[in-house]
Design an enzyme around this catalytic site. Structure first.
Site, PDB file in Angstrom:
ATOM      1  N   LYS A  91       0.825  -1.224   0.000  1.00 22.75           N
ATOM      2  CA  LYS A  91       0.000   0.000   0.000  1.00 22.75           C
ATOM      3  C   LYS A  91       0.849   1.260   0.000  1.00 22.75           C
ATOM      4  CE  LYS A  91      -3.913  -2.251   2.236  1.00 22.75           C
ATOM      5  NZ  LYS A  91      -3.248  -3.504   2.676  1.00 22.75           N
TER       6      LYS A  91
HETATM    7  O1  LIG Z   1      -9.203  -2.900   1.845  1.00 24.45           O
HETATM    8  C1  LIG Z   1      -8.328  -3.701   2.195  1.00 24.45           C
HETATM    9  C2  LIG Z   1      -7.075  -3.734   1.622  1.00 24.45           C
HETATM   10  C3  LIG Z   1      -6.196  -4.696   2.008  1.00 24.45           C
HETATM   11  N1  LIG Z   1      -6.491  -5.602   2.969  1.00 24.45           N
HETATM   12  C4  LIG Z   1      -5.480  -6.609   3.320  1.00 24.45           C
HETATM   13  O2  LIG Z   1      -5.963  -7.904   2.934  1.00 24.45           O
HETATM   14  C5  LIG Z   1      -5.644  -8.853   3.937  1.00 24.45           C
HETATM   15  C6  LIG Z   1      -6.934  -9.413   4.527  1.00 24.45           C
HETATM   16  O3  LIG Z   1      -6.643 -10.384   5.504  1.00 24.45           O
HETATM   17  P1  LIG Z   1      -7.784 -11.342   6.120  1.00 24.45           P
HETATM   18  O4  LIG Z   1      -7.057 -12.141   7.139  1.00 24.45           O
HETATM   19  O5  LIG Z   1      -8.313 -12.195   4.982  1.00 24.45           O
HETATM   20  O6  LIG Z   1      -8.822 -10.465   6.707  1.00 24.45           O
HETATM   21  C7  LIG Z   1      -4.762  -8.150   4.944  1.00 24.45           C
HETATM   22  O7  LIG Z   1      -3.419  -8.314   4.532  1.00 24.45           O
HETATM   23  C8  LIG Z   1      -5.152  -6.701   4.805  1.00 24.45           C
HETATM   24  O8  LIG Z   1      -4.108  -5.808   5.136  1.00 24.45           O
HETATM   25  C9  LIG Z   1      -7.742  -5.566   3.535  1.00 24.45           C
HETATM   26  O9  LIG Z   1      -8.070  -6.388   4.411  1.00 24.45           O
HETATM   27  N2  LIG Z   1      -8.621  -4.620   3.138  1.00 24.45           N
END
Ligand SMILES: O=c1ccn([C@@H]2O[C@H](COP(=O)(O)O)[C@@H](O)[C@H]2O)c(=O)[nH]1
Length: 272
Positions: free
Chosen positions: A95
């Protein structure tokens, strides 16, 4: 070959699921691993073994690697290199976003051939203005890589900024969509500029008809987003949408067989 073309091929072969490598301290503990760089390395390389060559895209979350300092970043470099060696596309979730001159350095790190942190694509923040991402767009085009710009993020706090509207009534998120569509104009089958739109955002309220780029949909799984939510947001045809799941898959470790079974189960749920 361009990123959008490589992604299209990978999705045709493995389906659209993107699996995240998020070495949370709680997951390290449940896998019986130490809370240090050696535990991080065991965790991450187990994920590489479990997912490499089996899913279209793997998304290592840079924050957890950075938290271990230079040893953690070295592990991230190995994860990127090993996954790419297995034929799996790597989306580095970092990001990044800054003024253009600094963005050029991020582009050198994440989007330039030969850089140890360069995967196949990187997440970027357009909230310093989409134009500030120009060095990333240029570096991605030059090296056949991609970017995913945050549009509507999965966290509830995002809406106050991203759904805010300008004088013409267009939302900030829609302006990000429109800039991405401009960058992808004419690309077949998919352009190299993707968006991040969370599975949890509820109402979409965006016109994606000209996007011609991939959509990463986090929030699916551990944050409560479901296959039904994805279909409600993006329609029945999820081509071009990459649902991404981290914790909901990773909690099945440390065995590679059970991690793979978890991936298969999520994949099947997306096909139904
Ligand atoms: O809007 C967003 C952007 C990035 N993320 C990232 O995706 C994963 C989600 O992890 P889970 O364990 O499946 O919840 C994580 O790395 C976030 O930083 C997001 O969740 N939302």
């Amino acid at each position: 070959m361009r990123f959008g073309e490589r992604l299209t091929r990978a999705v045709a072969e493995h389906g659209p699921l993107c699996v995240g490598i998020d070495p949370h301290p709680g997951l390290l503990a449940s896998w019986g691993l130490p809370q240090d760089a050696s535990g991080l390395e065991r965790f991450a390389l187990t994920c590489v073994e479990a997912f490499g060559g089996r899913v279209a895209v793997v998304k290592p979350q840079s924050a957890f690697f950075e938290a271990c300092g230079s040893r953690g970043v070295a592990v991230l470099e190995k994860v990127i290199s090993d996954l790419r060696g297995s034929g799996t596309l790597v989306l580095v979730d970092a990001k990044r976003g800054d003024i253009g001159s600094t963005m050029a350095a991020y582009a050198a790190a994440y989007l330039t051939e030969g850089s140890p942190l360069a995967g196949d694509a990187v997440t970027v923040s357009p909230y310093l203005g989409f134009g500030s991402l120009r060095p990333a767009l240029e570096a991605a085009a030059a090296s056949g890589r991609g970017i995913f710009a945050l549009a509507l993020t999965s966290n509830p706090e995002g809406a106050s900024v991203q759904r805010a509207t300008g004088p013409g009534g267009r939302s900030v998120a829609q302006s990000v969509v429109d800039e991405a569509a401009r960058a992808n104009a004419g690309a077949e089958p998919l352009g190299d500029v993707g968006l991040v739109i969370g599975a949890t955002v509820g109402e979409l309220d965006l016109d994606l008809s000209d996007l011609r780029g991939p959509i990463l949909a986090p929030g699916f799984g551990a944050q409560g987003g479901t296959v039904g939510d994805l279909r409600a947001l993006f329609g029945e045809d999820l081509r071009g949408v990459l649902p991404t799941s981290s914790r909901d898959v990773l909690r099945h470790g440390p065995g590679t067989a059970s991690l793979r079974s978890a991936v298969d189960a999520v994949r099947r749920s997306l096909e139904m």
